[in-house]
Design a protein around this motif. Structure first.
Motif, mmCIF file in Angstrom:
data_model
loop_
_atom_site.group_PDB
_atom_site.id
_atom_site.type_symbol
_atom_site.label_atom_id
_atom_site.label_comp_id
_atom_site.label_asym_id
_atom_site.label_seq_id
_atom_site.Cartn_x
_atom_site.Cartn_y
_atom_site.Cartn_z
ATOM 1 N N PRO A 3 15.270 11.620 -1.714
ATOM 2 C CA PRO A 3 14.281 12.304 -2.501
ATOM 3 C C PRO A 3 12.970 12.426 -2.140
ATOM 4 O O PRO A 3 12.615 11.538 -1.214
ATOM 5 N N LEU A 4 12.240 13.456 -2.592
ATOM 6 C CA LEU A 4 10.802 13.479 -2.189
ATOM 7 C C LEU A 4 10.302 13.095 -3.544
ATOM 8 O O LEU A 4 10.364 13.571 -4.565
ATOM 9 N N ILE A 5 9.340 12.141 -3.512
ATOM 10 C CA ILE A 5 8.538 11.378 -4.420
ATOM 11 C C ILE A 5 7.041 11.979 -4.424
ATOM 12 O O ILE A 5 6.588 11.434 -3.604
ATOM 13 N N LEU A 6 6.427 12.619 -5.504
ATOM 14 C CA LEU A 6 5.298 12.722 -5.283
ATOM 15 C C LEU A 6 4.328 11.775 -6.421
ATOM 16 O O LEU A 6 4.620 11.698 -7.384
ATOM 17 N N ALA A 7 3.540 11.150 -5.626
ATOM 18 C CA ALA A 7 2.654 10.058 -6.326
ATOM 19 C C ALA A 7 1.574 10.414 -6.871
ATOM 20 O O ALA A 7 0.435 10.145 -6.631
ATOM 21 N N SER A 8 2.047 11.548 -7.822
ATOM 22 C CA SER A 8 0.755 12.094 -8.366
ATOM 23 C C SER A 8 1.265 12.898 -9.782
ATOM 24 O O SER A 8 2.248 13.471 -9.611
ATOM 25 N N ALA A 9 0.163 12.959 -10.750
ATOM 26 C CA ALA A 9 0.650 13.624 -11.822
ATOM 27 C C ALA A 9 -0.114 14.923 -12.000
ATOM 28 O O ALA A 9 0.146 15.724 -13.192
ATOM 29 N N SER A 10 -0.686 15.117 -10.883
ATOM 30 C CA SER A 10 -1.534 16.396 -11.028
ATOM 31 C C SER A 10 -1.053 17.705 -10.763
ATOM 32 O O SER A 10 0.009 17.943 -10.068
ATOM 33 N N PRO A 11 -0.862 18.768 -12.012
ATOM 34 C CA PRO A 11 -0.083 19.790 -11.929
ATOM 35 C C PRO A 11 -0.628 20.521 -10.655
ATOM 36 O O PRO A 11 0.174 21.378 -10.078
ATOM 37 N N ARG A 12 -1.865 20.591 -10.068
ATOM 38 C CA ARG A 12 -2.283 21.411 -8.845
ATOM 39 C C ARG A 12 -1.513 20.831 -7.750
ATOM 40 O O ARG A 12 -1.260 21.668 -7.112
ATOM 41 N N ARG A 13 -1.521 19.828 -7.392
ATOM 42 C CA ARG A 13 -0.669 19.338 -6.215
ATOM 43 C C ARG A 13 1.171 19.624 -6.283
ATOM 44 O O ARG A 13 1.468 20.098 -5.274
ATOM 45 N N ALA A 59 6.735 1.071 -3.331
ATOM 46 C CA ALA A 59 7.011 -0.343 -3.560
ATOM 47 C C ALA A 59 7.924 -0.231 -5.067
ATOM 48 O O ALA A 59 8.908 -1.064 -5.133
ATOM 49 N N THR A 60 7.739 0.756 -6.027
ATOM 50 C CA THR A 60 8.458 0.612 -7.055
ATOM 51 C C THR A 60 9.626 1.525 -7.171
ATOM 52 O O THR A 60 10.727 1.509 -7.943
ATOM 53 N N HIS A 61 9.914 2.112 -5.795
ATOM 54 C CA HIS A 61 11.111 3.055 -5.470
ATOM 55 C C HIS A 61 11.805 2.381 -4.117
ATOM 56 O O HIS A 61 12.033 3.195 -3.353
ATOM 57 N N ALA A 62 12.022 1.271 -4.216
ATOM 58 C CA ALA A 62 12.537 0.581 -2.901
ATOM 59 C C ALA A 62 14.267 0.497 -3.180
ATOM 60 O O ALA A 62 14.710 0.616 -4.213
ATOM 61 N N GLY A 63 14.751 0.013 -2.061
ATOM 62 C CA GLY A 63 16.260 -0.166 -2.141
ATOM 63 C C GLY A 63 16.842 1.205 -2.119
ATOM 64 O O GLY A 63 16.715 2.167 -1.380
ATOM 65 N N SER A 64 17.854 1.336 -3.117
ATOM 66 C CA SER A 64 18.818 2.488 -3.328
ATOM 67 C C SER A 64 17.797 3.729 -3.798
ATOM 68 O O SER A 64 18.226 4.530 -3.671
ATOM 69 N N LEU A 65 16.608 3.304 -4.532
ATOM 70 C CA LEU A 65 15.779 4.366 -4.880
ATOM 71 C C LEU A 65 14.773 4.682 -3.923
ATOM 72 O O LEU A 65 13.872 5.910 -4.350
ATOM 73 N N ALA A 66 14.826 4.409 -2.658
ATOM 74 C CA ALA A 66 13.934 4.850 -1.794
ATOM 75 C C ALA A 66 13.899 6.316 -1.387
ATOM 76 O O ALA A 66 14.920 6.897 -1.275
ATOM 77 N N GLY A 67 12.490 6.761 -1.196
ATOM 78 C CA GLY A 67 12.691 8.090 -0.868
ATOM 79 C C GLY A 67 11.383 8.385 0.137
ATOM 80 O O GLY A 67 10.922 7.481 0.585
ATOM 81 N N PHE A 68 11.045 9.914 0.322
ATOM 82 C CA PHE A 68 9.930 10.107 0.732
ATOM 83 C C PHE A 68 8.723 10.056 -0.079
ATOM 84 O O PHE A 68 8.592 10.912 -1.088
ATOM 85 N N VAL A 69 7.713 9.257 0.048
ATOM 86 C CA VAL A 69 6.703 9.325 -1.055
ATOM 87 C C VAL A 69 5.392 10.057 -0.492
ATOM 88 O O VAL A 69 5.007 9.449 0.537
ATOM 89 N N LEU A 70 4.978 10.944 -1.083
ATOM 90 C CA LEU A 70 3.644 11.841 -0.463
ATOM 91 C C LEU A 70 2.674 11.587 -1.822
ATOM 92 O O LEU A 70 2.973 11.619 -2.816
ATOM 93 N N ALA A 71 1.512 10.884 -1.288
ATOM 94 C CA ALA A 71 0.411 10.684 -2.240
ATOM 95 C C ALA A 71 -0.880 11.214 -1.502
ATOM 96 O O ALA A 71 -1.074 11.376 -0.395
ATOM 97 N N ALA A 72 -1.871 11.607 -2.282
ATOM 98 C CA ALA A 72 -2.889 12.205 -1.935
ATOM 99 C C ALA A 72 -4.268 11.761 -2.692
ATOM 100 O O ALA A 72 -4.007 11.430 -3.917
ATOM 101 N N ASP A 73 -5.702 11.875 -2.396
ATOM 102 C CA ASP A 73 -6.531 11.396 -3.102
ATOM 103 C C ASP A 73 -7.794 12.400 -2.432
ATOM 104 O O ASP A 73 -7.939 12.340 -1.277
ATOM 105 N N THR A 74 -8.513 13.010 -3.449
ATOM 106 C CA THR A 74 -9.836 13.583 -3.058
ATOM 107 C C THR A 74 -11.043 13.170 -3.559
ATOM 108 O O THR A 74 -11.183 12.586 -4.767
#
Length: 193
Positions: A3-13, A59-74
């Motif tokens: 899965p793709l995990i977006l490490a942001s609660a930003s609706p803009r992202r 780190a919170t989505h490791a093991g069987s929960l692992a996915g592609f984590v995308l994060a950003a900061d401006t």
């Protein structure tokens, strides 16, 4: 595919990703201290925060929960002075008064952690110049509420877009996620866009 995990609660992202046909499977914001370290440049701050957010969520989505984590900061800055997220209309006024008739820089760090744990990242720099703003433009924008909660006290995708006389770099990075770089990092990590 993982899965793709977006490490942001930003609706803009989320909206930006949707523009290029990418819909995250999971939204999981990281809760970090975003304070700059002593002598940390705005560019390095944006990169570190994006990397730290990606690592924390991975780190919170490791093991069987692992996915592609995308994060950003401006990070928005005038010189080396970082302009934090505006907490209220008074913060918006202070930011706009500082940027009126001047150039400022936006550094957007973007990071991807692959399911294997490999981290890749980039920083995108965008330079923006605002017109000389009148006091009524500043107070009117601050009263709109649009700049509250945004780095530098404004959102270029809204009313403040009318203040921009010059932009060199990535418009989507200013909004919160450089789409070209995010897509390249995801594809490089093995995610099919």
């Amino acid at each position: 595919m993982a899965p793709l995990i977006l490490a942001s609660a930003s609706p803009r992202r989320r909206d930006l990703l949707a523009q290029i046909g990418i819909v995250p499977d999971i939204i999981a914001a990281a809760d970090l201290d975003e304070s700059p370290r002593k002598d940390e440049t705005p560019r390095l701050l944006a990169l570190r925060l994006a990397q730290d957010k990606a690592r924390a969520v991975a780190a919170t989505h490791a093991g069987s929960l692992a996915g592609f984590v995308l994060a950003a900061d401006t990070v928005v800055c005038v010189g080396r002075r970082v302009l934090d997220k505006a907490h209220d209309a008074a913060d918006v006024v202070r930011c706009l008064e500082l940027m009126s008739g001047r150039g400022h820089r936006i550094y957007t760090g973007v990071a991807v952690v692959a399911p294997s744990g490999k981290l890749t990242s980039r920083v995108v720099e965008t330079r923006i110049t605002f017109k000389v703003l009148t006091p009524s433009e500043i107070t009117g924008y601050a009263a709109s509420g649009e700049g509250v909660g945004k780095a530098g006290g404004y959102g270029i995708q809204g009313r403040a877009g009318g203040f921009v006389t010059h932009l060199v770099g990535s418009f989507t990075a200013v909004v919160g996620l450089p789409l070209y770089e995010a897509r390249c990092l995801l594809e490089g990590a093995g995610y099919t866009c």
